[in-house]
Design a protein around this motif. Structure first.
Motif, PDB file in Angstrom:
ATOM      1  N   ALA A  39      -4.073  -7.258   2.671  1.00 58.34           N
ATOM      2  CA  ALA A  39      -4.440  -8.636   2.329  1.00 58.34           C
ATOM      3  C   ALA A  39      -5.851  -8.601   1.748  1.00 58.34           C
ATOM      4  CB  ALA A  39      -4.382  -9.521   3.569  1.00 58.34           C
ATOM      5  N   PRO A  40      -5.997  -8.529   0.422  1.00 58.36           N
ATOM      6  CA  PRO A  40      -7.324  -8.312  -0.176  1.00 58.36           C
ATOM      7  C   PRO A  40      -8.308  -9.448   0.066  1.00 58.36           C
ATOM      8  CG  PRO A  40      -5.689  -8.805  -1.877  1.00 58.36           C
ATOM      9  CD  PRO A  40      -4.933  -8.596  -0.605  1.00 58.36           C
ATOM     10  N   ALA A  41      -7.824 -10.678   0.134  1.00 55.30           N
ATOM     11  CA  ALA A  41      -8.743 -11.806   0.292  1.00 55.30           C
ATOM     12  C   ALA A  41      -9.430 -11.789   1.651  1.00 55.30           C
ATOM     13  CB  ALA A  41      -8.001 -13.123   0.086  1.00 55.30           C
ATOM     14  N   GLU A  42      -8.690 -11.381   2.689  1.00 54.75           N
ATOM     15  CA  GLU A  42      -9.238 -11.419   4.046  1.00 54.75           C
ATOM     16  C   GLU A  42      -9.503 -10.030   4.621  1.00 54.75           C
ATOM     17  OE1 GLU A  42      -7.598 -15.148   6.315  1.00 54.75           O
ATOM     18  OE2 GLU A  42      -5.913 -14.127   5.332  1.00 54.75           O
ATOM     19  N   LYS A  43      -9.175  -8.997   3.840  1.00 53.67           N
ATOM     20  CA  LYS A  43      -9.458  -7.606   4.231  1.00 53.67           C
ATOM     21  C   LYS A  43      -8.762  -7.216   5.538  1.00 53.67           C
ATOM     22  CE  LYS A  43     -12.241  -6.821   0.754  1.00 53.67           C
ATOM     23  NZ  LYS A  43     -12.096  -8.107   0.054  1.00 53.67           N
ATOM     24  N   PHE A  44      -7.454  -7.476   5.585  1.00 49.93           N
ATOM     25  CA  PHE A  44      -6.639  -7.016   6.702  1.00 49.93           C
ATOM     26  C   PHE A  44      -5.567  -6.065   6.179  1.00 49.93           C
ATOM     27  CE2 PHE A  44      -8.184 -10.941   8.718  1.00 49.93           C
ATOM     28  CZ  PHE A  44      -8.471 -10.488  10.001  1.00 49.93           C
ATOM     29  N   GLN A  45      -5.221  -5.073   7.000  1.00 49.15           N
ATOM     30  CA  GLN A  45      -4.045  -4.262   6.727  1.00 49.15           C
ATOM     31  C   GLN A  45      -2.931  -4.750   7.639  1.00 49.15           C
ATOM     32  OE1 GLN A  45      -4.600   0.020   6.915  1.00 49.15           O
ATOM     33  NE2 GLN A  45      -3.204   0.268   5.187  1.00 49.15           N
ATOM     34  N   VAL A  46      -1.739  -4.884   7.067  1.00 49.79           N
ATOM     35  CA  VAL A  46      -0.597  -5.454   7.779  1.00 49.79           C
ATOM     36  C   VAL A  46       0.532  -4.431   7.793  1.00 49.79           C
ATOM     37  CG1 VAL A  46       1.097  -7.328   7.812  1.00 49.79           C
ATOM     38  CG2 VAL A  46      -1.260  -7.780   7.052  1.00 49.79           C
ATOM     39  N   PHE A  47       1.209  -4.311   8.951  1.00 49.96           N
ATOM     40  CA  PHE A  47       2.270  -3.317   9.094  1.00 49.96           C
ATOM     41  C   PHE A  47       3.577  -3.969   9.533  1.00 49.96           C
ATOM     42  CE2 PHE A  47      -1.780  -1.277  10.229  1.00 49.96           C
ATOM     43  CZ  PHE A  47      -1.834  -0.292   9.253  1.00 49.96           C
ATOM     44  N   LEU A  48       4.656  -3.563   8.870  1.00 53.83           N
ATOM     45  CA  LEU A  48       6.007  -3.954   9.267  1.00 53.83           C
ATOM     46  C   LEU A  48       6.772  -2.689   9.627  1.00 53.83           C
ATOM     47  CD1 LEU A  48       6.868  -6.508   6.424  1.00 53.83           C
ATOM     48  CD2 LEU A  48       6.239  -7.043   8.784  1.00 53.83           C
ATOM     49  N   ARG A  49       7.548  -2.755  10.703  1.00 55.19           N
ATOM     50  CA  ARG A  49       8.311  -1.590  11.141  1.00 55.19           C
ATOM     51  C   ARG A  49       9.794  -1.924  11.184  1.00 55.19           C
ATOM     52  NH1 ARG A  49       3.318  -1.301  13.493  1.00 55.19           N
ATOM     53  NH2 ARG A  49       2.342   0.777  13.502  1.00 55.19           N
ATOM     54  N   PHE A  50      10.609  -0.929  10.796  1.00 53.97           N
ATOM     55  CA  PHE A  50      12.056  -1.115  10.717  1.00 53.97           C
ATOM     56  C   PHE A  50      12.743   0.081  11.375  1.00 53.97           C
ATOM     57  CE2 PHE A  50       9.968  -3.219   7.256  1.00 53.97           C
ATOM     58  CZ  PHE A  50      10.621  -4.436   7.121  1.00 53.97           C
ATOM     59  N   GLN A  51      13.858  -0.191  12.041  1.00 54.31           N
ATOM     60  CA  GLN A  51      14.617   0.890  12.665  1.00 54.31           C
ATOM     61  C   GLN A  51      15.183   1.802  11.585  1.00 54.31           C
ATOM     62  OE1 GLN A  51      14.736   1.482  15.948  1.00 54.31           O
ATOM     63  NE2 GLN A  51      15.800   3.406  15.480  1.00 54.31           N
ATOM     64  N   LEU A  52      14.963   3.097  11.749  1.00 61.24           N
ATOM     65  CA  LEU A  52      15.366   4.065  10.735  1.00 61.24           C
ATOM     66  C   LEU A  52      16.527   4.937  11.188  1.00 61.24           C
ATOM     67  CD1 LEU A  52      14.668   5.365   7.963  1.00 61.24           C
ATOM     68  CD2 LEU A  52      13.058   6.850   9.179  1.00 61.24           C
ATOM     69  N   ARG A  53      16.435   5.453  12.393  1.00 62.24           N
ATOM     70  CA  ARG A  53      17.424   6.422  12.861  1.00 62.24           C
ATOM     71  C   ARG A  53      18.835   5.836  12.872  1.00 62.24           C
ATOM     72  NH1 ARG A  53      17.435  11.187  15.643  1.00 62.24           N
ATOM     73  NH2 ARG A  53      15.159  11.137  15.886  1.00 62.24           N
TER      74      ARG A  53
ATOM     75  N   SER B 224       0.828  -1.209   0.000  1.00 66.93           N
ATOM     76  CA  SER B 224       0.000   0.000   0.000  1.00 66.93           C
ATOM     77  C   SER B 224       0.859   1.253   0.000  1.00 66.93           C
ATOM     78  CB  SER B 224      -0.929   0.012   1.218  1.00 66.93           C
ATOM     79  OG  SER B 224      -1.814  -1.091   1.196  1.00 66.93           O
ATOM     80  N   TRP B 225       1.761   1.359   0.959  1.00 61.20           N
ATOM     81  CA  TRP B 225       2.667   2.498   1.020  1.00 61.20           C
ATOM     82  C   TRP B 225       3.835   2.177   1.938  1.00 61.20           C
ATOM     83  CZ3 TRP B 225       2.511   4.157   6.127  1.00 61.20           C
ATOM     84  CH2 TRP B 225       1.325   3.952   6.826  1.00 61.20           C
ATOM     85  N   ALA B 226       4.863   3.024   1.865  1.00 61.06           N
ATOM     86  CA  ALA B 226       6.063   2.841   2.682  1.00 61.06           C
ATOM     87  C   ALA B 226       6.595   4.224   3.027  1.00 61.06           C
ATOM     88  CB  ALA B 226       7.113   2.034   1.917  1.00 61.06           C
ATOM     89  N   ALA B 227       6.638   4.536   4.323  1.00 56.98           N
ATOM     90  CA  ALA B 227       7.021   5.887   4.746  1.00 56.98           C
ATOM     91  C   ALA B 227       7.376   5.872   6.225  1.00 56.98           C
ATOM     92  CB  ALA B 227       5.880   6.868   4.484  1.00 56.98           C
ATOM     93  N   ALA B 228       7.740   7.033   6.744  1.00 53.87           N
ATOM     94  CA  ALA B 228       8.029   7.144   8.168  1.00 53.87           C
ATOM     95  C   ALA B 228       6.772   6.844   8.976  1.00 53.87           C
ATOM     96  CB  ALA B 228       8.538   8.544   8.495  1.00 53.87           C
ATOM     97  N   ASP B 229       6.954   6.206  10.113  1.00 53.80           N
ATOM     98  CA  ASP B 229       5.841   5.923  11.019  1.00 53.80           C
ATOM     99  C   ASP B 229       5.479   7.228  11.734  1.00 53.80           C
ATOM    100  OD1 ASP B 229       4.088   5.082  12.972  1.00 53.80           O
ATOM    101  OD2 ASP B 229       5.246   3.298  13.509  1.00 53.80           O
ATOM    102  N   HIS B 230       4.270   7.737  11.500  1.00 52.30           N
ATOM    103  CA  HIS B 230       3.911   9.030  12.085  1.00 52.30           C
ATOM    104  C   HIS B 230       3.846   8.967  13.608  1.00 52.30           C
ATOM    105  CE1 HIS B 230      -0.076   7.097  12.038  1.00 52.30           C
ATOM    106  NE2 HIS B 230      -0.408   7.936  12.996  1.00 52.30           N
ATOM    107  N   ARG B 231       3.704   7.759  14.159  1.00 47.57           N
ATOM    108  CA  ARG B 231       3.667   7.631  15.620  1.00 47.57           C
ATOM    109  C   ARG B 231       5.059   7.495  16.229  1.00 47.57           C
ATOM    110  NH1 ARG B 231      -0.925   3.048  16.356  1.00 47.57           N
ATOM    111  NH2 ARG B 231       0.368   2.082  14.748  1.00 47.57           N
ATOM    112  N   ASP B 232       6.025   7.120  15.402  1.00 46.45           N
ATOM    113  CA  ASP B 232       7.402   6.965  15.873  1.00 46.45           C
ATOM    114  C   ASP B 232       8.342   7.282  14.717  1.00 46.45           C
ATOM    115  OD1 ASP B 232       9.841   6.313  16.896  1.00 46.45           O
ATOM    116  OD2 ASP B 232       9.331   4.257  17.470  1.00 46.45           O
ATOM    117  N   PRO B 233       8.778   8.545  14.588  1.00 50.20           N
ATOM    118  CA  PRO B 233       9.615   8.954  13.453  1.00 50.20           C
ATOM    119  C   PRO B 233      10.932   8.199  13.340  1.00 50.20           C
ATOM    120  CG  PRO B 233       8.754  10.867  14.635  1.00 50.20           C
ATOM    121  CD  PRO B 233       8.465   9.663  15.477  1.00 50.20           C
ATOM    122  N   ASP B 234      11.327   7.485  14.403  1.00 48.96           N
ATOM    123  CA  ASP B 234      12.554   6.691  14.328  1.00 48.96           C
ATOM    124  C   ASP B 234      12.340   5.374  13.589  1.00 48.96           C
ATOM    125  OD1 ASP B 234      13.914   8.611  15.698  1.00 48.96           O
ATOM    126  OD2 ASP B 234      13.824   7.591  17.642  1.00 48.96           O
TER     127      ASP B 234
END
Length: 320
Positions: free
Chosen positions: A256-270, A238-248
């Motif tokens: 997931a279109p079949a089951e209608k879930f949104q999934v999030f992965l987070r990675f250390q940025l700073r 869907s998109w890839a950008a800074a986490d607005h809740r944790d800029p680091d």
């Protein structure tokens, strides 16, 4: 390319849809260039106080007397063919693009579009699109013979669905036409020299000077991710950008279109080079979702449960 005086008069008629009084000067100019008809003479001599309806009537009569077709909005570039002669808006407009900090949104950017040095983004829906919406992973402004509609401006709230300026972009030989839809900046389309247009959009796509490190990560991910591979595990990026809740943190959102879930992965940025973060994202997306540490929430109101692909380290973000 040389155009006949009739083709140039058609172009003028196609562009003078609201400024009817401007046609008085146009008529005088074309008379001086050798175009002649009774209505054209009348038009050149009427007072500027003449009502717009009467002026437009004289324009239409002059076109008929000169055997020039009436401008149509039914085709890109208002192109029509009559008696073997093609008439269309001429490629005399100029376009340039500028990436600037978004005026209405914090920590964001917009692409301003100038036509003949007039900013159409603000005059249209209000604000330019984010650069990634136009040029990453592919340049949406690329002109081809197949017309396509592109949102080039959005509402100042940041959502194109709230308000938008759309351009139908079409390449026709040595011309590129933009015909407006929805929130139009002015009431006629514009046409550019194809070579100059190509140079302008290539310059826009090559401009990375505005990118912060997090923007570079986003660009590298959007350009480099294996979308077919992601699709094969039942997900869409869907998109890839800074986490607005944790800029680091860098946030990757999947659907997931079949089951209608949104999934999030987070990675250390700073403290990490953008290339390193982007590489980690793409390597993670090539692994089994069951091995991920991810969060998710349902896109269906009232629905609970877990995606079937979820591993033991997945946790729900749905309110309890």
């Amino acid at each position: 390319m040389d155009y006949s005086v009739e083709q140039r008069f058609y172009d003028a008629a196609a562009r003078r849809t609201s400024d009817a009084t401007g046609f008085i000067d146009v008529a005088a100019r074309f008379l001086a260039e050798g175009l002649d008809s009774q209505a054209l003479r009348e038009l050149a001599g009427v007072p500027r106080s003449t009502r717009s309806k009467e002026l437009r009537g004289l324009v239409q009569t002059a076109l008929a007397e000169l055997s020039i077709p009436r401008p149509t909005r039914d085709s890109p570039g208002q192109k029509v063919t009559q008696d073997g002669t093609t008439y269309a808006r001429l490629p005399t407009d100029e376009v340039r693009f500028e990436i600037v900090p978004a005026r209405e949104l914090e920590r964001s950017y917009e692409v301003l579009v100038y036509v003949n040095d007039f900013e159409i983004t603000e005059a249209g829906a209000g604000m330019g699109m984010h650069p990634f919406d136009l040029i990453v992973p592919a340049n949406q402004l690329l002109a081809t013979a197949e017309p396509r509609r592109v949102v080039v401006a959005r509402c100042t709230c940041g959502e194109p669905g709230c308000g938008s300026t759309e351009a139908l972009i079409t390449r026709d030989g040595d011309a590129v036409h933009w015909d407006w839809y929805v929130d139009v900046p002015f009431d006629h389309g514009v046409s550019f020299d194809a070579a100059a247009y190509d140079a302008a959009i290539e310059h826009l796509a090559a401009d990375q000077s505005w990118q912060r490190p997090v923007d570079t990560v986003s660009r590298l991910v959007l350009e480099g991710v294996d979308r077919d591979g992601v699709s094969s595990i039942g997900l869409e990026l869907s998109w890839a950008a800074a986490d607005h809740r944790d800029p680091d943190k860098f946030l990757v959102a999947l659907f997931a279109p079949a089951e209608k879930f949104q999934v999030f992965l987070r990675f250390q940025l700073r403290g990490r080079p953008p290339e390193e973060v982007a590489d980690e994202v793409m390597r993670r997306l090539r692994t089994s979702p069951r091995s991920w540490s991810a969060t998710f929430h349902s896109m269906v109101v009232g629905k609970r449960g877990r995606p079937s692909m979820a591993g033991w380290r997945w946790r729900s973000e749905d309110p309890r």
